[in-house]
Design a protein around this motif. Structure first.
Motif, PDB file in Angstrom:
ATOM      1  N   GLU A 454       0.356  -0.883   0.402  1.00 20.86           N
ATOM      2  CA  GLU A 454       0.170   0.201  -0.124  1.00 20.86           C
ATOM      3  C   GLU A 454       0.795   1.171  -0.208  1.00 20.86           C
ATOM      4  OE1 GLU A 454      -3.418   1.955   2.388  1.00 20.86           O
ATOM      5  OE2 GLU A 454      -2.620  -0.138   3.961  1.00 20.86           O
ATOM      6  N   SER A 455       2.024   1.042   0.975  1.00 15.36           N
ATOM      7  CA  SER A 455       2.435   2.474   0.816  1.00 15.36           C
ATOM      8  C   SER A 455       3.511   2.542  -0.672  1.00 15.36           C
ATOM      9  CB  SER A 455       4.027   2.590   2.227  1.00 15.36           C
ATOM     10  OG  SER A 455       4.679   1.769   1.811  1.00 15.36           O
ATOM     11  N   GLU A 456       4.271   1.440  -0.556  1.00 14.03           N
ATOM     12  CA  GLU A 456       4.546   0.946  -2.608  1.00 14.03           C
ATOM     13  C   GLU A 456       4.062   2.203  -3.135  1.00 14.03           C
ATOM     14  OE1 GLU A 456       7.828   1.252  -3.297  1.00 14.03           O
ATOM     15  OE2 GLU A 456       7.602   1.314  -0.705  1.00 14.03           O
ATOM     16  N   LEU A 457       3.041   1.669  -2.892  1.00 16.93           N
ATOM     17  CA  LEU A 457       1.470   2.141  -4.536  1.00 16.93           C
ATOM     18  C   LEU A 457       1.130   3.300  -4.289  1.00 16.93           C
ATOM     19  CD1 LEU A 457      -0.369  -1.019  -4.833  1.00 16.93           C
ATOM     20  CD2 LEU A 457       1.354  -0.276  -6.504  1.00 16.93           C
ATOM     21  N   PHE A 458       0.697   3.953  -2.930  1.00 21.03           N
ATOM     22  CA  PHE A 458       0.468   4.905  -3.009  1.00 21.03           C
ATOM     23  C   PHE A 458       1.205   6.114  -2.383  1.00 21.03           C
ATOM     24  CE2 PHE A 458      -3.500   1.612  -2.758  1.00 21.03           C
ATOM     25  CZ  PHE A 458      -3.894   2.205  -4.052  1.00 21.03           C
ATOM     26  N   GLY A 459       2.662   5.671  -1.843  1.00 24.58           N
ATOM     27  CA  GLY A 459       2.820   6.281  -0.946  1.00 24.58           C
ATOM     28  C   GLY A 459       2.826   6.308   1.196  1.00 24.58           C
ATOM     29  N   TYR A 460       3.057   7.953   1.320  1.00 28.23           N
ATOM     30  CA  TYR A 460       3.031   7.627   2.440  1.00 28.23           C
ATOM     31  C   TYR A 460       3.336   9.199   3.031  1.00 28.23           C
ATOM     32  CZ  TYR A 460       7.427   5.770   3.564  1.00 28.23           C
ATOM     33  OH  TYR A 460       9.235   5.547   3.413  1.00 28.23           O
ATOM     34  N   VAL A 461       3.113  10.032   3.982  1.00 32.62           N
ATOM     35  CA  VAL A 461       3.537  11.292   4.716  1.00 32.62           C
ATOM     36  C   VAL A 461       4.002  10.994   5.945  1.00 32.62           C
ATOM     37  CG1 VAL A 461       1.307  12.779   4.093  1.00 32.62           C
ATOM     38  CG2 VAL A 461       1.137  11.091   6.511  1.00 32.62           C
ATOM     39  N   LYS A 462       4.355  12.194   6.198  1.00 34.98           N
ATOM     40  CA  LYS A 462       5.493  11.873   7.388  1.00 34.98           C
ATOM     41  C   LYS A 462       4.478  11.338   9.093  1.00 34.98           C
ATOM     42  CE  LYS A 462       8.250  14.559  11.173  1.00 34.98           C
ATOM     43  NZ  LYS A 462       8.498  16.496  10.820  1.00 34.98           N
ATOM     44  N   GLY A 463       5.198  10.264   9.182  1.00 34.88           N
ATOM     45  CA  GLY A 463       4.405   9.556  10.244  1.00 34.88           C
ATOM     46  C   GLY A 463       3.423   9.087  10.813  1.00 34.88           C
ATOM     47  N   ALA A 464       3.295   8.133   8.713  1.00 33.20           N
ATOM     48  CA  ALA A 464       1.966   7.291   8.446  1.00 33.20           C
ATOM     49  C   ALA A 464       2.361   5.861   9.751  1.00 33.20           C
ATOM     50  CB  ALA A 464       2.507   7.634   7.435  1.00 33.20           C
ATOM     51  N   PHE A 465       3.171   5.989   9.788  1.00 32.24           N
ATOM     52  CA  PHE A 465       3.927   4.889  10.967  1.00 32.24           C
ATOM     53  C   PHE A 465       5.423   4.635  11.226  1.00 32.24           C
ATOM     54  CE2 PHE A 465       3.863   4.168   6.295  1.00 32.24           C
ATOM     55  CZ  PHE A 465       5.801   2.556   5.998  1.00 32.24           C
ATOM     56  N   THR A 466       5.240   3.128  12.415  1.00 31.06           N
ATOM     57  CA  THR A 466       6.394   3.316  12.867  1.00 31.06           C
ATOM     58  C   THR A 466       7.938   3.080  11.695  1.00 31.06           C
ATOM     59  OG1 THR A 466       5.393   2.502  14.621  1.00 31.06           O
ATOM     60  CG2 THR A 466       8.059   2.441  14.639  1.00 31.06           C
ATOM     61  N   GLY A 467       8.511   3.218  12.188  1.00 31.24           N
ATOM     62  CA  GLY A 467       9.881   3.597  10.717  1.00 31.24           C
ATOM     63  C   GLY A 467      10.094   4.821   9.367  1.00 31.24           C
ATOM     64  N   ALA A 468       9.114   4.825   9.060  1.00 30.23           N
ATOM     65  CA  ALA A 468       8.918   5.487   7.709  1.00 30.23           C
ATOM     66  C   ALA A 468       9.732   6.786   7.883  1.00 30.23           C
ATOM     67  CB  ALA A 468       7.342   6.175   8.076  1.00 30.23           C
ATOM     68  N   ASP A 469       9.690   6.641   6.865  1.00 32.48           N
ATOM     69  CA  ASP A 469      10.824   7.948   6.186  1.00 32.48           C
ATOM     70  C   ASP A 469      10.433   9.736   6.998  1.00 32.48           C
ATOM     71  OD1 ASP A 469      12.245  10.239   4.376  1.00 32.48           O
ATOM     72  OD2 ASP A 469      13.033   8.905   3.194  1.00 32.48           O
ATOM     73  N   PRO A 470      11.372   9.879   7.619  1.00 32.34           N
ATOM     74  CA  PRO A 470      11.184  11.474   7.834  1.00 32.34           C
ATOM     75  C   PRO A 470      10.277  12.002   6.987  1.00 32.34           C
ATOM     76  CG  PRO A 470      13.062  11.223   9.319  1.00 32.34           C
ATOM     77  CD  PRO A 470      12.536   9.355   8.107  1.00 32.34           C
ATOM     78  N   GLY A 471      10.386  12.291   6.049  1.00 33.23           N
ATOM     79  CA  GLY A 471       9.560  12.744   5.177  1.00 33.23           C
ATOM     80  C   GLY A 471       9.394  12.142   4.273  1.00 33.23           C
ATOM     81  N   GLY A 472       8.943  11.083   4.860  1.00 32.68           N
ATOM     82  CA  GLY A 472       7.093  11.044   3.505  1.00 32.68           C
ATOM     83  C   GLY A 472       8.208   9.726   2.081  1.00 32.68           C
ATOM     84  N   LYS A 473       6.819   9.603   1.462  1.00 28.86           N
ATOM     85  CA  LYS A 473       7.854   8.831  -0.197  1.00 28.86           C
ATOM     86  C   LYS A 473       6.460   9.010  -0.727  1.00 28.86           C
ATOM     87  CE  LYS A 473       9.731   5.154  -1.789  1.00 28.86           C
ATOM     88  NZ  LYS A 473       9.632   3.285  -1.280  1.00 28.86           N
ATOM     89  N   GLU A 474       6.612   9.262  -1.706  1.00 34.36           N
ATOM     90  CA  GLU A 474       6.116   9.195  -2.864  1.00 34.36           C
ATOM     91  C   GLU A 474       5.654   8.385  -3.280  1.00 34.36           C
ATOM     92  OE1 GLU A 474       7.258  11.706  -6.617  1.00 34.36           O
ATOM     93  OE2 GLU A 474       6.142  14.201  -5.433  1.00 34.36           O
ATOM     94  N   GLY A 475       4.382   7.306  -3.924  1.00 33.70           N
ATOM     95  CA  GLY A 475       4.113   6.599  -4.383  1.00 33.70           C
ATOM     96  C   GLY A 475       4.445   5.938  -6.157  1.00 33.70           C
ATOM     97  N   TYR A 476       4.213   4.758  -6.347  1.00 39.43           N
ATOM     98  CA  TYR A 476       4.149   4.695  -7.565  1.00 39.43           C
ATOM     99  C   TYR A 476       3.210   5.668  -8.647  1.00 39.43           C
ATOM    100  CZ  TYR A 476       7.649   0.758  -6.918  1.00 39.43           C
ATOM    101  OH  TYR A 476       8.853   0.349  -6.816  1.00 39.43           O
ATOM    102  N   PHE A 477       2.083   5.345  -7.763  1.00 45.96           N
ATOM    103  CA  PHE A 477       1.008   6.612  -8.852  1.00 45.96           C
ATOM    104  C   PHE A 477       1.990   7.875  -9.222  1.00 45.96           C
ATOM    105  CE2 PHE A 477      -1.590   3.387  -7.911  1.00 45.96           C
ATOM    106  CZ  PHE A 477      -2.324   2.666  -8.570  1.00 45.96           C
ATOM    107  N   LYS A 478       2.309   8.516  -8.253  1.00 47.43           N
ATOM    108  CA  LYS A 478       2.820   9.983  -8.199  1.00 47.43           C
ATOM    109  C   LYS A 478       4.294  10.143  -9.225  1.00 47.43           C
ATOM    110  CE  LYS A 478       2.410  13.860  -7.017  1.00 47.43           C
ATOM    111  NZ  LYS A 478       2.065  15.159  -7.641  1.00 47.43           N
ATOM    112  N   GLN A 479       4.178   8.964  -8.574  1.00 48.19           N
ATOM    113  CA  GLN A 479       6.139   9.379  -9.799  1.00 48.19           C
ATOM    114  C   GLN A 479       5.832   8.983 -11.111  1.00 48.19           C
ATOM    115  OE1 GLN A 479       9.363   6.426  -7.838  1.00 48.19           O
ATOM    116  NE2 GLN A 479       8.058   6.235  -5.968  1.00 48.19           N
TER     117      GLN A 479
END
Length: 708
Positions: A454-479
């Motif tokens: 789910e996070s790979e496809l749709f990305g996630y925002v800062k603090g979405a879950f434990t161990g997430a990148d502090p800056g968030g990440k763009e998912g494949y759809f956004k890329q």
């Protein structure tokens, strides 16, 4: 100031045009010199009685209208005050009389020219000649017929540095060149521009005779100018000449035609580089003429001079002559201190050839763009040809469908067994489509753990879950925004994520994990699977609504066993790649290709690629024959029986003969002897021997025909 004596002011004799009276003719016979005609109680004209015929004064029956030809308007007369400046004296010199106004501004009478001049010389406080001479900035000496200086002005004394007593009543030959003085007295000719230098001064001298009515020389006027002043004037004149010479040289070297026009549109001057065949006449003939009139005559349109005068700013226009010439004209206004236009500078250039070249260049750019597009298409086609190796009609139909689908951004569902080349088809749609310059991203839905998918496809925002990148990440759809996202193994997508994918397809927006803010995306989805999605829908393991959203453009890639004619081409392709990579020269014999073509290829193209590589690695000779292929494929082992597939309708007997020939050929290639082949086919050895000889005979005949 000059005061007019009341004695010289003559009364006005009026003749009313509106009510002339019964004895108006008496005004003509009296001793009057002028009569003034009055209309509507206002003096409008006057008549000098000496101009009238004598008969008009004696003719009692004279009509008032007969005087009209001799009447002159009073507007052409000078009007003086009783006290007037010295400069006003010059107003009366051209007319016989001048009108005189009193302090209230009404006409009090008139004064004769000769009376005014006499009065001028009678007044002791006004020496007319002295004032006149003193007003001239150059030095002036008056010499009588005896050669004696009788008058001078202050400028003359300053320039010659003489005292008055050294000049007045002294012989002119003591001051100036006697030779020039005698020459003027004897010949009456003017002598100009004579330089006279002394210890006191340097002068430029002109000698002019004073000639009476009898054509005799009665005296001289000597005009002197200070030589330093003359030198300064000469230097300034030389500087102006040099400046003009430089400007003319600059104008002649400029490619453009330069025109100088005044504020009325009249041509003042022009450069030498006139545009041929533009004006139709020599530009020198247009000097002083209004060039805007040429626009009205249709010589060119529009007039840049007119536009500059109207807009009061720089204007550029393209003019076209009746002969088809195109001229670029640029007009620049030259403003005076008051902000008004004083001059218009027009620079014109013949751009007929440049326009033609520009049009040709534009056309060449279009052709070049078209060639580039065609070249890109050829390169894309060649690239696809390196990836899509086929000759079967089934693949031909699929490639044709790919070309059609690539023109749109519709969702595509590619189905087929593993290893048939579904990803290659997806790449072809991207390369042939309008998104070819945008990203192409591939996601294997079965290779990523469900917790991360789910996070790979749709990305996630800062603090979405434990161990997430502090800056968030763009998912494949956004890329993949603006590009193509290839979802391989779509059947492995969990039901929970199928709902989010359905939203992306419907709303064209994604919601990153941990966010409530949706992000718009423009992505073309290409999905692929080797599973029957309809059966999964029936089993409830795949959402029906998502299936129909994905199944907009379905493409089914057939397995390799259903297009056996593609096998030799694909095998040669992989063999060529291996030869280039390892700098080798391996070949497959026809018998080897026949064995490869007879194989069922459960692993499809991926298996064929692996087998070809294994053949190259294990072969002892660069010529790979059927024995090597048989060993690699292990054809001697019991094989799963596969029913023959008929791809086209044909007569039953013809189909039977074709299958029989194929089976006997494959059996002989496999087992080498007719006995073993007969055992495998379940027929007698003699039948195999006889039929195989016929097959060989037909092949030799075909080869013989081909060689001829």
């Amino acid at each position: 100031m000059f005061l007019l004596s009341k004695d010289i002011i003559q009364p006005i004799v009026k003749l009313s045009v509106d009510e002339p009276g019964p004895n108006w003719q008496d005004l003509l016979s009296n001793n009057n010199r002028f009569i003034f005609l009055e209309e509507n109680r206002k003096i409008s004209s006057y008549i000098h009685l000496r101009d009238l015929p004598v008969s008009y004064r004696e003719n009692v029956g004279l009509q008032l209208e007969q005087l009209n030809p001799y009447a002159k308007p009073v507007t052409e007369l000078s009007t003086l005050s009783e006290s007037l400046p010295f400069s006003a004296i010059f107003q009366v010199l051209g007319k016989d009389i001048s009108l005189v106004k009193n302090e209230s501004g009404s006409i009090a009478g008139y004064v004769l020219r000769e009376d005014l001049l006499i009065e001028l010389f009678k007044q002791e406080d006004m020496n007319f000649l002295k004032v006149l001479i003193a007003s001239i900035p150059m030095g002036i000496f008056i010499v009588d017929n005896r050669g004696v200086v009788v008058n001078y002005n202050e400028s003359a004394l300053k320039m010659t540095r003489f005292a008055p007593e050294q000049v007045l009543n002294q012989s002119a030959s003591d001051i100036f060149d006697p030779h020039h003085l005698n020459h003027v007295f004897l010949t009456g000719e003017t002598v100009l521009n004579q330089i006279q230098v002394s210890n006191e001064s340097g002068l430029l001298v002109d000698y002019s005779p004073i000639i009476n009515d009898g054509k005799n020389v009665e005296g001289l006027i000597i005009i002197v100018q200070d030589l330093p002043m003359v030198e300064q004037m000469a230097m300034e004149l030389e500087s102006v000449k040099n400046l003009n010479k430089d400007l003319n040289a600059i104008l002649s070297s400029i490619y453009d035609e330069i025109l100088v026009v005044n504020a009325r549109g009249e041509l003042l001057r022009f450069s030498e580089n006139a545009i041929p065949e533009f004006w139709g006449v020599d530009l020198s003939e247009l000097l002083g003429k209004n060039i805007m009139e040429l626009e009205k005559q249709g010589l060119f349109m529009p007039s840049v001079t007119r536009l500059v005068l109207e807009k009061k700013k720089k204007v550029s226009v393209v003019q076209e002559t009746p002969g088809g010439k195109k001229v670029l004209a640029v007009g620049n206004p030259i403003l005076g201190e008051d902000g008004e236009i004083e001059r218009v500078i027009v620079a014109s250039r013949d751009i007929t050839e440049a326009t033609r070249l520009r049009d040709e260049l534009r056309e060449m750019k279009k052709i070049s763009a078209r060639y580039k597009e065609e070249l890109d298409q050829i390169r894309t086609r060649e690239k696809l040809q390196r990836q899509l190796i086929y000759c079967s009609q089934k693949m031909e139909d699929i490639v044709a469908q790919v070309h059609k689908v690539a023109k749109f951004s519709s969702t595509v569902l590619i189905q087929g067994e593993s290893g048939v080349g579904k990803e290659v088809i997806a790449h072809a749609i991207h390369q042939l489509g309008v998104r070819k310059d945008k990203p192409f991203l591939k996601v294997n839905c079965g290779a990523i753990p469900e917790t991360l998918l789910e996070s790979e496809l749709f990305g996630y925002v800062k603090g979405a879950f434990t161990g997430a990148d502090p800056g968030g990440k763009e998912g494949y759809f956004k890329q993949a925004d603006q590009g193509v996202l290839f979802l391989d193994e779509i059947a492995e997508l969990p039901l929970r994520l199928q709902v989010k994918l359905l939203r992306v397809l419907q709303e064209r927006e994604v919601t990153p994990v941990g966010s409530t803010q949706s992000i718009s995306v423009d992505v073309q989805i290409i999905a692929a699977t080797n599973t029957n999605l309809r059966e999964m829908v029936a089993d409830g393991t795949f959402r029906e609504d998502l299936f129909y959203r994905l199944n907009v453009i379905p493409i089914h890639v057939p397995p390799l066993r259903e297009r056996h004619e593609d096998i030799p081409l694909i095998a040669h392709h992989f063999l060529k790649q291996l030869n280039e990579r390892h700098h080798s020269n391996y070949h497959l014999t026809p018998d080897a290709l026949n064995l490869l073509e007879a194989y069922t290829w459960p692993g499809n193209i991926r298996e064929l690629q692996n087998i070809v590589e294994r053949l190259v690695v294990t072969a002892d000779d660069e010529l790979i024959d059927a024995n090597v292929v048989g060993q690699v494929l292990k054809l001697n082992e019991p094989m799963k029986k596969v029913k023959p597939i008929i791809t086209n309708i044909m007569p039953l007997q013809e189909a039977f003969e074709a299958v029989e020939e194929q089976l006997i050929s494959q059996a002989m290639n496999l087992y080498k002897t007719t006995t073993r082949a007969a055992a495998a086919l379940g027929i007698s050895q003699s039948s195999v021997s006889r039929k195989y000889q016929k097959i060989l005979h037909r092949k030799r005949e075909k080869e013989g025909i081909g060689s001829r």
